[in-house]
Design a protein around this motif. Structure first.
Motif, PDB file in Angstrom:
ATOM      1  N   ASP A  82       0.831  -1.205   0.000  1.00  0.00           N
ATOM      2  CA  ASP A  82       0.000   0.000   0.000  1.00  0.00           C
ATOM      3  C   ASP A  82       0.863   1.252   0.000  1.00  0.00           C
ATOM      4  N   VAL A 140       2.520   1.604  -3.540  1.00  0.00           N
ATOM      5  CA  VAL A 140       1.522   1.989  -4.543  1.00  0.00           C
ATOM      6  C   VAL A 140       1.033   3.413  -4.263  1.00  0.00           C
ATOM      7  N   GLY A 141       0.892   3.762  -2.980  1.00  0.00           N
ATOM      8  CA  GLY A 141       0.488   5.124  -2.626  1.00  0.00           C
ATOM      9  C   GLY A 141       1.496   6.157  -3.088  1.00  0.00           C
ATOM     10  N   GLU A 142       2.781   5.836  -2.941  1.00  0.00           N
ATOM     11  CA  GLU A 142       3.823   6.750  -3.416  1.00  0.00           C
ATOM     12  C   GLU A 142       3.717   6.937  -4.931  1.00  0.00           C
ATOM     13  N   ARG A 143       3.557   5.825  -5.631  1.00  0.00           N
ATOM     14  CA  ARG A 143       3.445   5.902  -7.090  1.00  0.00           C
ATOM     15  C   ARG A 143       2.176   6.655  -7.489  1.00  0.00           C
ATOM     16  N   LEU A 144       1.108   6.410  -6.761  1.00  0.00           N
ATOM     17  CA  LEU A 144      -0.145   7.089  -7.060  1.00  0.00           C
ATOM     18  C   LEU A 144       0.002   8.595  -6.866  1.00  0.00           C
ATOM     19  N   ALA A 145       0.715   8.993  -5.831  1.00  0.00           N
ATOM     20  CA  ALA A 145       0.934  10.421  -5.597  1.00  0.00           C
ATOM     21  C   ALA A 145       1.686  11.048  -6.781  1.00  0.00           C
ATOM     22  N   VAL A 159       1.680   9.958  -9.885  1.00  0.00           N
ATOM     23  CA  VAL A 159       0.770   9.980 -11.028  1.00  0.00           C
ATOM     24  C   VAL A 159      -0.251  11.106 -10.878  1.00  0.00           C
ATOM     25  N   GLU A 160      -0.788  11.284  -9.680  1.00  0.00           N
ATOM     26  CA  GLU A 160      -1.754  12.361  -9.454  1.00  0.00           C
ATOM     27  C   GLU A 160      -1.106  13.732  -9.653  1.00  0.00           C
ATOM     28  N   VAL A 207       6.652   4.876 -13.308  1.00  0.00           N
ATOM     29  CA  VAL A 207       5.290   4.699 -13.818  1.00  0.00           C
ATOM     30  C   VAL A 207       5.337   4.341 -15.296  1.00  0.00           C
ATOM     31  N   LEU A 246       5.853   0.417 -12.430  1.00  0.00           N
ATOM     32  CA  LEU A 246       4.667   0.043 -11.662  1.00  0.00           C
ATOM     33  C   LEU A 246       4.375  -1.441 -11.838  1.00  0.00           C
TER      34      LEU A 246
END
Length: 149
Positions: A60, A63-68, A70-71, A117, A122
């Protein structure tokens, strides 16, 4: 003869008592072994669940770091879209060239792959997490198998 028979009966009774005692002790040992086995299995299960929880939390976090990232990139793309839509290319050729140069610089930034990413990072991250989870479960299953052997 009667005396031999009485003696044989006494000996048989003694052997029967010994056998009954041995059987009772064996049953108790088996019960104790099952209690220890159950306790150990509960402990191994708790360890396995704790390991899975740690792996899930680590996954988590990654993935949260990667999501940040990407956002953040999505926000930058939106801001660029807004900037590009404001360029005025009508009229003055110098203004048009400046708008083109600015748009080109903005777009060049987005043509670069986003580390972790766009470069397959990812997918590699998810594959690594799956592999780590499989290895953790295999180790725990092996420990349980070793314990039960």
């Amino acid at each position: 003869r009667a005396e031999d028979r009485a003696h044989a009966c006494q000996r048989a009774d003694g052997l029967r008592r010994d056998l009954t005692t041995t059987i009772s002790q064996g049953r108790q040992r088996i019960k104790d072994a099952f209690v220890r086995l159950r306790s150990s299995l509960h402990q191994k299960e708790a360890q396995l669940l704790a390991g899975l929880e740690e792996s899930a939390q680590a996954a988590d976090g990654l993935v949260g770091e990667r999501l940040a990232v990407v956002e953040e990139r999505a926000g930058e793309i939106w801001a660029t879209h807004v900037s590009l839509s404001k360029f005025d290319t009508k009229g003055d050729e110098v203004k048009s060239l400046n708008s083109y140069a600015a748009a080109r610089v903005l777009m060049r930034e987005f043509l670069e792959p986003l580390p972790g990413v766009d470069d397959g990072g990812l997918a590699a991250l998810l594959d690594g997490l799956q592999r780590q989870l499989r290895e953790t479960m295999a180790e725990q299953a092996g420990a349980v198998a070793d314990f039960t052997s």
